[in-house]
Scaffold this motif. Structure first.
Motif, PDB file in Angstrom:
ATOM      1  N   THR A 307      12.333  -7.890  10.419  1.00  0.00           N
ATOM      2  CA  THR A 307      11.057  -7.780   9.715  1.00  0.00           C
ATOM      3  C   THR A 307      10.057  -8.682  10.287  1.00  0.00           C
ATOM      4  O   THR A 307      10.337  -9.891  10.719  1.00  0.00           O
ATOM      5  N   ALA A 308       8.915  -8.565  10.072  1.00  0.00           N
ATOM      6  CA  ALA A 308       7.504  -9.418  10.317  1.00  0.00           C
ATOM      7  C   ALA A 308       6.520  -9.127   9.442  1.00  0.00           C
ATOM      8  O   ALA A 308       6.387  -8.143   8.911  1.00  0.00           O
ATOM      9  N   THR A 309       5.459 -10.037   9.826  1.00  0.00           N
ATOM     10  CA  THR A 309       4.320  -9.705   8.878  1.00  0.00           C
ATOM     11  C   THR A 309       3.222  -8.491   9.567  1.00  0.00           C
ATOM     12  O   THR A 309       3.709  -8.288  10.571  1.00  0.00           O
ATOM     13  N   TYR A 310       2.804  -7.945   8.721  1.00  0.00           N
ATOM     14  CA  TYR A 310       1.939  -6.592   9.125  1.00  0.00           C
ATOM     15  C   TYR A 310       0.675  -6.770   9.305  1.00  0.00           C
ATOM     16  O   TYR A 310       0.005  -7.071   8.340  1.00  0.00           O
ATOM     17  N   SER A 311       0.226  -6.864  10.731  1.00  0.00           N
ATOM     18  CA  SER A 311      -1.347  -7.023  10.839  1.00  0.00           C
ATOM     19  C   SER A 311      -2.230  -6.121  10.088  1.00  0.00           C
ATOM     20  O   SER A 311      -3.454  -6.632   9.827  1.00  0.00           O
ATOM     21  N   GLN A 312      -1.719  -4.845  10.113  1.00  0.00           N
ATOM     22  CA  GLN A 312      -2.842  -4.042   9.356  1.00  0.00           C
ATOM     23  C   GLN A 312      -2.914  -4.505   7.946  1.00  0.00           C
ATOM     24  O   GLN A 312      -4.159  -4.251   7.345  1.00  0.00           O
ATOM     25  N   ASN A 313      -1.917  -4.858   7.237  1.00  0.00           N
ATOM     26  CA  ASN A 313      -2.268  -5.528   5.786  1.00  0.00           C
ATOM     27  C   ASN A 313      -3.139  -6.782   5.803  1.00  0.00           C
ATOM     28  O   ASN A 313      -3.750  -6.971   4.893  1.00  0.00           O
ATOM     29  N   VAL A 314      -2.901  -7.529   6.900  1.00  0.00           N
ATOM     30  CA  VAL A 314      -3.821  -8.583   6.990  1.00  0.00           C
ATOM     31  C   VAL A 314      -5.234  -8.206   7.102  1.00  0.00           C
ATOM     32  O   VAL A 314      -6.037  -8.990   6.488  1.00  0.00           O
ATOM     33  N   GLY A 315      -5.311  -7.120   8.050  1.00  0.00           N
ATOM     34  CA  GLY A 315      -6.724  -6.745   8.219  1.00  0.00           C
ATOM     35  C   GLY A 315      -7.282  -6.193   7.012  1.00  0.00           C
ATOM     36  O   GLY A 315      -8.355  -6.512   6.156  1.00  0.00           O
ATOM     37  N   ILE A 316      -6.450  -5.502   5.783  1.00  0.00           N
ATOM     38  CA  ILE A 316      -7.051  -5.305   4.546  1.00  0.00           C
ATOM     39  C   ILE A 316      -7.351  -6.296   3.856  1.00  0.00           C
ATOM     40  O   ILE A 316      -8.455  -6.375   3.182  1.00  0.00           O
ATOM     41  N   VAL A 317      -6.681  -7.366   3.561  1.00  0.00           N
ATOM     42  CA  VAL A 317      -6.934  -8.941   2.837  1.00  0.00           C
ATOM     43  C   VAL A 317      -8.422  -9.104   3.709  1.00  0.00           C
ATOM     44  O   VAL A 317      -9.099  -9.589   2.981  1.00  0.00           O
ATOM     45  N   ALA A 318      -8.450  -9.385   4.800  1.00  0.00           N
ATOM     46  CA  ALA A 318      -9.444  -9.810   5.346  1.00  0.00           C
ATOM     47  C   ALA A 318     -10.844  -9.109   5.123  1.00  0.00           C
ATOM     48  O   ALA A 318     -12.004  -9.601   4.931  1.00  0.00           O
ATOM     49  N   THR A 319     -10.592  -7.899   5.131  1.00  0.00           N
ATOM     50  CA  THR A 319     -11.781  -6.947   4.777  1.00  0.00           C
ATOM     51  C   THR A 319     -12.266  -6.790   3.275  1.00  0.00           C
ATOM     52  O   THR A 319     -13.396  -6.680   3.053  1.00  0.00           O
ATOM     53  N   THR A 320     -11.386  -6.582   2.298  1.00  0.00           N
ATOM     54  CA  THR A 320     -11.325  -6.579   1.020  1.00  0.00           C
ATOM     55  C   THR A 320     -11.665  -7.754   0.349  1.00  0.00           C
ATOM     56  O   THR A 320     -12.057  -7.769  -0.756  1.00  0.00           O
ATOM     57  N   LYS A 321     -11.042  -8.825   0.828  1.00  0.00           N
ATOM     58  CA  LYS A 321     -11.186 -10.114   0.227  1.00  0.00           C
ATOM     59  C   LYS A 321     -10.427 -10.177  -1.152  1.00  0.00           C
ATOM     60  O   LYS A 321     -10.262 -11.259  -1.835  1.00  0.00           O
ATOM     61  N   VAL A 322      -9.457  -9.245  -1.303  1.00  0.00           N
ATOM     62  CA  VAL A 322      -8.221  -8.990  -2.417  1.00  0.00           C
ATOM     63  C   VAL A 322      -7.251 -10.097  -1.987  1.00  0.00           C
ATOM     64  O   VAL A 322      -6.296  -9.595  -1.230  1.00  0.00           O
ATOM     65  N   VAL A 323      -6.900 -11.197  -2.634  1.00  0.00           N
ATOM     66  CA  VAL A 323      -5.908 -11.817  -2.167  1.00  0.00           C
ATOM     67  C   VAL A 323      -5.108 -12.366  -3.338  1.00  0.00           C
ATOM     68  O   VAL A 323      -4.225 -13.144  -3.334  1.00  0.00           O
ATOM     69  N   ASN A 324      -5.178 -11.471  -4.348  1.00  0.00           N
ATOM     70  CA  ASN A 324      -4.331 -11.811  -5.514  1.00  0.00           C
ATOM     71  C   ASN A 324      -2.651 -11.433  -5.269  1.00  0.00           C
ATOM     72  O   ASN A 324      -2.569 -10.221  -4.851  1.00  0.00           O
ATOM     73  N   ARG A 325      -2.078 -12.449  -5.567  1.00  0.00           N
ATOM     74  CA  ARG A 325      -0.753 -12.224  -5.240  1.00  0.00           C
ATOM     75  C   ARG A 325       0.128 -11.081  -5.924  1.00  0.00           C
ATOM     76  O   ARG A 325       1.064 -10.407  -5.570  1.00  0.00           O
ATOM     77  N   VAL A 326      -0.270 -10.932  -7.269  1.00  0.00           N
ATOM     78  CA  VAL A 326       0.358 -10.241  -7.965  1.00  0.00           C
ATOM     79  C   VAL A 326       0.076  -8.641  -7.701  1.00  0.00           C
ATOM     80  O   VAL A 326       1.142  -7.707  -7.636  1.00  0.00           O
ATOM     81  N   THR A 327      -1.239  -8.493  -7.027  1.00  0.00           N
ATOM     82  CA  THR A 327      -1.742  -7.171  -6.650  1.00  0.00           C
ATOM     83  C   THR A 327      -0.652  -6.737  -5.308  1.00  0.00           C
ATOM     84  O   THR A 327      -0.240  -5.657  -5.135  1.00  0.00           O
ATOM     85  N   LEU A 328      -0.649  -7.666  -4.737  1.00  0.00           N
ATOM     86  CA  LEU A 328       0.360  -7.309  -3.345  1.00  0.00           C
ATOM     87  C   LEU A 328       1.743  -7.457  -3.856  1.00  0.00           C
ATOM     88  O   LEU A 328       2.634  -6.598  -3.051  1.00  0.00           O
ATOM     89  N   GLY A 329       2.210  -8.214  -4.782  1.00  0.00           N
ATOM     90  CA  GLY A 329       3.428  -8.001  -5.140  1.00  0.00           C
ATOM     91  C   GLY A 329       3.782  -6.654  -5.913  1.00  0.00           C
ATOM     92  O   GLY A 329       4.950  -5.905  -5.864  1.00  0.00           O
ATOM     93  N   LEU A 330       2.600  -6.137  -6.419  1.00  0.00           N
ATOM     94  CA  LEU A 330       2.915  -4.722  -6.995  1.00  0.00           C
ATOM     95  C   LEU A 330       3.048  -3.693  -5.894  1.00  0.00           C
ATOM     96  O   LEU A 330       3.907  -2.794  -6.078  1.00  0.00           O
ATOM     97  N   ALA A 331       2.541  -3.769  -4.679  1.00  0.00           N
ATOM     98  CA  ALA A 331       2.784  -3.037  -3.415  1.00  0.00           C
ATOM     99  C   ALA A 331       4.132  -3.163  -3.155  1.00  0.00           C
ATOM    100  O   ALA A 331       4.612  -2.078  -2.859  1.00  0.00           O
ATOM    101  N   ALA A 332       4.748  -4.319  -3.025  1.00  0.00           N
ATOM    102  CA  ALA A 332       6.062  -4.533  -2.801  1.00  0.00           C
ATOM    103  C   ALA A 332       7.057  -3.974  -3.744  1.00  0.00           C
ATOM    104  O   ALA A 332       8.128  -3.414  -3.428  1.00  0.00           O
ATOM    105  N   LEU A 333       6.686  -3.906  -5.015  1.00  0.00           N
ATOM    106  CA  LEU A 333       7.509  -3.053  -6.011  1.00  0.00           C
ATOM    107  C   LEU A 333       7.616  -1.525  -5.678  1.00  0.00           C
ATOM    108  O   LEU A 333       8.806  -1.107  -6.016  1.00  0.00           O
ATOM    109  N   ILE A 334       6.430  -1.227  -5.394  1.00  0.00           N
ATOM    110  CA  ILE A 334       6.426   0.236  -5.130  1.00  0.00           C
ATOM    111  C   ILE A 334       7.206   0.566  -3.803  1.00  0.00           C
ATOM    112  O   ILE A 334       8.022   1.633  -3.890  1.00  0.00           O
ATOM    113  N   ILE A 335       7.183  -0.093  -3.083  1.00  0.00           N
ATOM    114  CA  ILE A 335       8.021  -0.134  -1.656  1.00  0.00           C
ATOM    115  C   ILE A 335       9.676  -0.133  -1.996  1.00  0.00           C
ATOM    116  O   ILE A 335      10.434   0.882  -1.568  1.00  0.00           O
ATOM    117  N   LEU A 336      10.025  -1.140  -2.962  1.00  0.00           N
ATOM    118  CA  LEU A 336      11.237  -1.217  -3.404  1.00  0.00           C
ATOM    119  C   LEU A 336      11.582   0.033  -4.017  1.00  0.00           C
ATOM    120  O   LEU A 336      12.946   0.393  -3.651  1.00  0.00           O
TER     121      LEU A 336
END
Length: 446
Positions: A307-336
Motif C-alpha cells: 500500500t501507499a498514499t493516494y495522490s488523488q485523495n491528496v488532491g481532494i484534500v488540497a482542493t476542498t480544504k477538508v482536513v478533518n481526520r474523522v471525516t477521512l476515518g469515516l471513508a476508511a470505515l466504509i472501505i473496511l
C-alpha cells in the motif's frame, strides 16, 4: 465530550463534525480510491493464475488492509512528540500501482507468496528509511523520484493494452468486441475527465467502468457465478497465501519500498501545504514512514499487496480544504466494511478485462505524466535530461529485451530484466551522484 467537539468543522483536523456534512466528503474519497485500490489485486491474481476464490480473497484483503493502514495514518499510535506510528495527517492509503510491474515479474516466476515475503522485507526497509530520513532524503530529489514514477507509468502501458484486447491468453483476445468495449469505456472516462465537473469528474473512472461493464453484458463477457458462490461475511485469513522469501524478489521490492518511502514525503507535504498551509514536521514524516513500513508488514501477513498514499485523495484534500481526520476515518470505515463482504469483492472479479483496460490506461498515463511533472520541477539542462533519458532508456530497454540477460544467472533477470523500475532507479541515483552539476546550479546550492 462537549457540543463544540461534536460540531467540529470539516476544516479542523480534530473533532467530530456533523455526519450530514462528513458522509458526502467521505464518499468522495471512497469513490476516488476504490478502483485503484482493487485493480492491482485483479492484475496480479491474473498473472499468478489464482482461482476465483483466491482472487476474491486478494481483493478483499486489499480493501480491509488499506482501510486499516489509513486509520493508522489518521490516528497514530505512540507519543506524537517522540517515536510513533502514523502521521496524524489527513491522507488515504490504498494498494499501490507503483509495485505492479515488479510484482508481475515476481508472480510469473514465484507466485503471490514471494511477493508477500518481499513485501515484509520492504516494510523493514521502509522502517529503516523512517529512522534515517534526514540523512538519505538528499539522494532522492524530485528529479530521481520523477524519473522512477515516469518509468513505472511507461512500464504499465503494455498491461493496459493487453487488457483492452481482452487479456493475454484469454479466449477472444484481440477480438473487435473487446476493442469496442475498451474504447467505449475509455471514451466515457475521457469525456467525464475533460467536460464534467464536481462529482462526475471525480468519479470518472468508476462511472466509466460501470458504463463499460453494462455495455459488455450483451457481448456475453460477464458471468456472475462467482458472486453466487462467495460467502456473505468473511474476515481476511492470516497467511492464506503463505510467505516465501526469494532473494531476487526481496531486492526488487526492497528498493521500491525505499523509493516510495521517500516519494511519500511528497504526498504528505502536498497534504499539509494544500490543506493546512504549512510543511509537515520531521516527527510527522518519520511517523508516516514508520507507520507505512509496519502496516505493510502486517498487511503482507493478511494477504494484502503493498500500500501507499493516494495522490488523488491528496488532491481532494488540497482542493476542498477538508482536513478533518474523522471525516477521512469515516471513508476508511466504509472501505473496511466493503472488504468484509466477499460478495462485493467477488462482483469486482466479474469485470471484463476489456473494461479494466479501457479504464486504467488513462490512470497509467496519469502516473507517467505525474512523474514527468516531478522531473520538470528541476532545470531541464543537459545534465538532468541525460539522467532522465538514460535511466528510462536503460530501464525500459532491458526489460523489453530481457533475453539479453539470458547468459547471466536467473536472479539477475528477475531483478533487472523483468521490470524497468530497478534499473531506472539505480541508474538515476548513480548519475545524479556522479555527474557534475552545472556551475550556476552549484552556486545556488552552496
Amino acid at each position: 465530550m462537549n457540543s463544540n467537539t461534536r460540531q467540529a468543522s470539516l476544516f479542523q483536523m480534530d473533532g467530530i463534525p456533523k455526519m450530514t456534512q462528513a458522509l458526502p466528503m467521505a464518499l468522495q474519497h471512497v469513490v476516488a480510491m476504490i478502483v485503484g485500490c482493487v485493480t492491482p489485486a485483479i492484475i496480479i491474481s491474473g498473472v499468478a493464475g489464482l482461482e476465483t476464490a483466491d482472487r476474491v480473497i486478494l481483493i478483499q484483503a486489499s480493501l480491509v488492509v488499506s482501510a486499516l493502514c489509513t486509520l493508522l495514518q489518521l490516528f497514530p499510535i505512540g507519543n506524537r512528540e517522540g517515536l510513533h506510528l502514523g502521521a496524524g495527517l489527513p491522507v488515504i492509503l490504498g494498494v499501490s500501482f507503483a509495485y505492479v510491474p515488479s510484482m508481475q515479474a515476481i508472480a510469473e516466476v514465484s507466485g503471490v507468496s514471494a511477493i508477500l515475503g518481499a513485501q515484509i522485507v520492504g516494510g523493514f526497509c521502509a522502517i529503516l528509511v523512517g529512522l534515517t530520513i534526514k540523512k538519505i532524503r538528499k539522494f532522492f530529489p524530485p528529479l530521481i523520484a520523477g524519473t522512477v514514477v515516469f518509468t513505472i507509468g511507461l512500464s504499465l502501458y503494455p498491461t493496459a493494452i493487453n487488457y483492452m484486447a481482452g487479456g493475454s491468453g484469454q479466449p477472444g483476445y484481440g477480438s473487435w468486441q473487446n476493442w469496442l468495449v475498451s474504447i467505449f469505456t475509455l471514451t466515457v472516462v475521457t469525456v467525464l475527465n475533460h467536460f464534467a465537473k464536481g462529482f462526475l469528474k471525480l468519479a470518472s473512472i468508476l462511472i466509466g467502468m460501470i458504463a463499460g461493464y453494462l455495455f459488455s453484458i450483451p457481448f456475453g463477457m460477464v458471468s456472475l457465478n462467482s458472486v453466487g458462490e462467495a460467502g456473505i461475511f468473511q474476515v481476511p485469513e492470516l497467511l492464506h497465501f503463505g510467505i516465501t522469501f526469494e532473494a531476487s524478489a526481496c531486492v526488487a521490492l526492497g528498493l521500491l519500498f525505499v523509493i516510495n518511502s521517500v516519494q511519500a514525503i511528497g504526498d504528505f507535504s502536498a497534504t499539509t501545504a494544500g490543506g493546512l498551509n504549512r510543511e509537515p514536521t520531521t516527527q510527522e514524516l518519520q511517523g508516516a514512514i514508520l507507520g507505512y513500513g509496519v502496516s505493510n508488514i502486517i498487511g503482507a501477513c493478511l494477504g494484502c499487496l503493498p500500500t501507499a498514499t493516494y495522490s488523488q485523495n491528496v488532491g481532494i484534500v488540497a482542493t476542498t480544504k477538508v482536513v478533518n481526520r474523522v471525516t477521512l476515518g469515516l471513508a476508511a470505515l466504509i472501505i473496511l466494511v466493503a472488504g468484509l463482504f466477499p460478495k462485493f469483492s467477488a462482483l469486482l472479479t466479474t469485470i471484463p478485462y476489456a473494461v479494466l483496460g479501457g479504464a486504467t490506461v488513462s490512470v497509467f498515463a496519469s502516473i507517467a505524466m505525474t512523474g514527468m511533472k516531478l522531473v520538470m520541477t528541476e532545470d531541464m539542462n543537459y545534465r538532468n535530461t541525460s539522467i532522465v533519458g538514460l535511466a528510462a532508456a536503460l530501464g525500459m530497454g532491458v526489460s523489453q529485451a530481457s533475453a539479453s540477460l539470458s547468459a547471466f544467472p536467473e536472479w539477475v533477470t528477475t531483478i533487472f530484466g523483468k521490470s524497468p523500475v530497478v534499473i531506472a532507479t539505480l541508474v538515476a541515483i548513480f548519475l545524479n551522484v556522479t555527474l557534475p552539476k552545472e556551475k550556476e546550479k552549484v552556486a545556488r546550492d552552496t
